[in-house]
Design a protein around this motif. Structure first.
Motif, PDB file in Angstrom:
ATOM      1  N   VAL A  83      -2.823   7.755   0.699  1.00 43.04           N
ATOM      2  CA  VAL A  83      -2.839   8.839   1.639  1.00 43.04           C
ATOM      3  C   VAL A  83      -3.489  10.368   1.919  1.00 43.04           C
ATOM      4  N   MET A  84      -4.675  10.547   3.179  1.00 45.34           N
ATOM      5  CA  MET A  84      -5.739  11.479   2.801  1.00 45.34           C
ATOM      6  C   MET A  84      -5.944  11.957   4.467  1.00 45.34           C
ATOM      7  N   THR A  85      -5.620  13.248   4.183  1.00 45.10           N
ATOM      8  CA  THR A  85      -5.787  13.491   5.952  1.00 45.10           C
ATOM      9  C   THR A  85      -7.067  14.111   5.790  1.00 45.10           C
ATOM     10  N   ASN A  86      -8.228  13.679   7.422  1.00 45.24           N
ATOM     11  CA  ASN A  86      -9.921  15.002   7.118  1.00 45.24           C
ATOM     12  C   ASN A  86      -8.837  15.142   8.750  1.00 45.24           C
ATOM     13  N   GLU A  87      -9.095  16.762   7.865  1.00 44.37           N
ATOM     14  CA  GLU A  87      -9.041  17.759   9.762  1.00 44.37           C
ATOM     15  C   GLU A  87     -10.307  17.556  10.402  1.00 44.37           C
ATOM     16  N   VAL A  88     -10.769  17.899  11.285  1.00 41.94           N
ATOM     17  CA  VAL A  88     -11.342  17.508  12.321  1.00 41.94           C
ATOM     18  C   VAL A  88     -11.618  18.295  13.820  1.00 41.94           C
ATOM     19  N   GLU A 105      11.624   7.485   1.720  1.00 44.87           N
ATOM     20  CA  GLU A 105      11.799   8.967   2.086  1.00 44.87           C
ATOM     21  C   GLU A 105      10.948   9.577   0.262  1.00 44.87           C
ATOM     22  N   LYS A 106      11.634   8.711  -0.482  1.00 40.03           N
ATOM     23  CA  LYS A 106      10.631   9.503  -1.884  1.00 40.03           C
ATOM     24  C   LYS A 106      10.123   9.897  -2.405  1.00 40.03           C
ATOM     25  N   TRP A 107       9.343   8.530  -1.820  1.00 39.35           N
ATOM     26  CA  TRP A 107       6.959   8.433  -1.337  1.00 39.35           C
ATOM     27  C   TRP A 107       7.100  10.301  -0.602  1.00 39.35           C
ATOM     28  N   ALA A 108       7.635   9.981   0.471  1.00 39.62           N
ATOM     29  CA  ALA A 108       7.241  10.703   1.357  1.00 39.62           C
ATOM     30  C   ALA A 108       7.762  12.669   0.592  1.00 39.62           C
ATOM     31  N   ASP A 109       8.608  12.156  -0.134  1.00 41.63           N
ATOM     32  CA  ASP A 109       9.084  14.266  -1.441  1.00 41.63           C
ATOM     33  C   ASP A 109       7.955  14.066  -1.727  1.00 41.63           C
ATOM     34  N   HIS A 110       7.483  13.618  -2.395  1.00 42.97           N
ATOM     35  CA  HIS A 110       6.281  13.199  -3.814  1.00 42.97           C
ATOM     36  C   HIS A 110       4.876  13.621  -3.454  1.00 42.97           C
ATOM     37  N   CYS A 111       4.434  12.892  -2.354  1.00 45.62           N
ATOM     38  CA  CYS A 111       3.535  12.901  -2.015  1.00 45.62           C
ATOM     39  C   CYS A 111       3.139  14.943  -0.305  1.00 45.62           C
ATOM     40  N   GLN A 112       4.644  14.866  -0.479  1.00 47.31           N
ATOM     41  CA  GLN A 112       4.431  15.750   0.379  1.00 47.31           C
ATOM     42  C   GLN A 112       3.651  15.556   1.937  1.00 47.31           C
ATOM     43  N   ILE A 113       4.360  14.650   2.288  1.00 52.12           N
ATOM     44  CA  ILE A 113       4.045  13.793   3.564  1.00 52.12           C
ATOM     45  C   ILE A 113       4.615  13.952   4.417  1.00 52.12           C
ATOM     46  N   PRO A 114       4.512  14.316   5.655  1.00 51.89           N
ATOM     47  CA  PRO A 114       5.788  14.392   6.454  1.00 51.89           C
ATOM     48  C   PRO A 114       6.965  13.366   6.556  1.00 51.89           C
ATOM     49  N   GLN A 115       7.955  12.864   6.910  1.00 49.65           N
ATOM     50  CA  GLN A 115       8.592  11.656   7.041  1.00 49.65           C
ATOM     51  C   GLN A 115       8.201  11.372   8.675  1.00 49.65           C
ATOM     52  N   ASN A 116       7.134  11.175   8.699  1.00 45.61           N
ATOM     53  CA  ASN A 116       7.471  11.031  10.126  1.00 45.61           C
ATOM     54  C   ASN A 116       7.105   9.189  10.436  1.00 45.61           C
ATOM     55  N   PRO A 117       7.561   8.767  11.618  1.00 48.09           N
ATOM     56  CA  PRO A 117       7.864   7.311  11.168  1.00 48.09           C
ATOM     57  C   PRO A 117       6.810   6.535  12.279  1.00 48.09           C
ATOM     58  N   ARG A 118       5.727   7.136  12.484  1.00 52.29           N
ATOM     59  CA  ARG A 118       4.587   6.520  13.173  1.00 52.29           C
ATOM     60  C   ARG A 118       3.414   6.583  11.878  1.00 52.29           C
ATOM     61  N   VAL A 119       4.099   7.159  11.543  1.00 54.78           N
ATOM     62  CA  VAL A 119       2.510   7.418  10.183  1.00 54.78           C
ATOM     63  C   VAL A 119       3.519   6.295   9.107  1.00 54.78           C
ATOM     64  N   LYS A 120       4.407   5.857   9.292  1.00 59.98           N
ATOM     65  CA  LYS A 120       5.275   4.774   8.217  1.00 59.98           C
ATOM     66  C   LYS A 120       4.696   3.820   8.377  1.00 59.98           C
ATOM     67  N   GLU A 121       5.377   3.457   9.571  1.00 59.99           N
ATOM     68  CA  GLU A 121       4.731   1.978   9.740  1.00 59.99           C
ATOM     69  C   GLU A 121       3.036   1.740   9.935  1.00 59.99           C
TER      70      GLU A 121
END
Ligand code: PML
Ligand code: MG
Ligand code: MG
Ligand code: MG
Length: 255
Positions: free
Chosen positions: A79-84, A156-172
């Protein structure tokens, strides 16, 4: 996980639309659940469909069915996030990423010419990367990717490791994008939500990963988009069968 029986649990909710529009899609959801967890899964989907920014549904269907095929395990896309700053800049970046993924520019432009026409479709549509033409035959329904999930503990383990918020929408969305990009005929996916209160979308591909773009439309806009750009499809039916029926668990393994 292996050896346990799983059930696909699905929800779809809608409301009556205007005469011209027909039914208005409100929300959909997909889970895989063990038998003992079905009550919990049904409740989670019920909650999702009842409280939605697209409105109050006057129709909802929740169903479950037993899965007999073996479940494929797939690593999540990176996952990568681009701010625009604006939707215009976001869409320009999306086009650039689609081109980087290997889609000819002409086909990208053709896809964009057709996007408003497709925005009422509740599932995904498929475009051939060479012609830019729609190739699925699902009309206003589109194709609904189904039978996929990600166990909470591993997510949750993945989100912690990648420092990505545990957001159900992102997960889905990441579960769906990971399953879709795993098929060799998929070159890229372009998606943004049809929810008026959510403006982040993404371009995903096996090559580029899951590239979030923080603004792809304006708040209040209920037009979403989900396009799969495909190449070298010899058998459309088997591709659609993979999307609809192949059970997939996303499972992250720390390297
Ligand atoms: C949707 O809500 O239907 C799609 C959301 C896509 C973007 C999710 C994210 O923030 O990564
Ligand atoms: Mg949807
Ligand atoms: Mg779950
Ligand atoms: Mg939605």
């Amino acid at each position: 996980m292996q050896g346990e029986k799983y059930y696909s649990v699905r929800m779809r909710s809608a409301k009556e639309g205007s005469h011209e529009q027909g039914e208005k899609h409100i929300s959909g959801g997909e889970l895989l659940s063990t038998y003992n967890d079905i009550k919990h899964a049904v409740n989670a989907l019920l909650e999702k469909g009842l409280t939605h920014s697209r409105g109050r549904p006057d129709f909802m269907q929740i169903q479950f069915e037993c899965i007999n095929d073996p479940i494929k395990l797939v690593n999540p896309l990176q996952v990568m996030t681009n701010e625009v700053e604006s939707a215009g800049k976001g869409q320009a970046l999306a086009r650039k990423l689609l081109e980087q993924a290997g889609i000819p520019r002409k086909s990208i432009e053709k896809a964009y010419d057709q996007i408003t026409e497709y925005s009422g479709i509740r599932g995904a549509i498929m475009l051939d990367i060479h012609s830019g033409e729609r190739i699925d035959d699902r009309k206003e329904k589109g194709v609904r990717v189904s039978r996929m999930d990600w166990l909470d503990t591993n997510f949750e383990k993945w989100a912690d490791h990648c420092q990505i918020p545990q957001n159900p929408r992102v997960k889905e969305a990441l579960v769906l994008a990971t399953k879709v990009s795993e098929h060799p005929a998929t070159i890229a996916e372009l998606c943004w939500s049809d929810d008026p209160d959510y403006i982040t979308g993404y371009v995903a591909s096996k090559k580029l990963g899951y590239r979030r773009i923080t603004k792809l439309k304006e708040f209040g806009d209920e037009q979403g988009c989900r396009i799969f750009f495909v190449n070298g499809l010899e058998d459309l039916n088997s591709y659609i069968h993979y999307l609809e029926k192949q059970p997939v668990f996303v499972q992250w393994e720390e390297k």
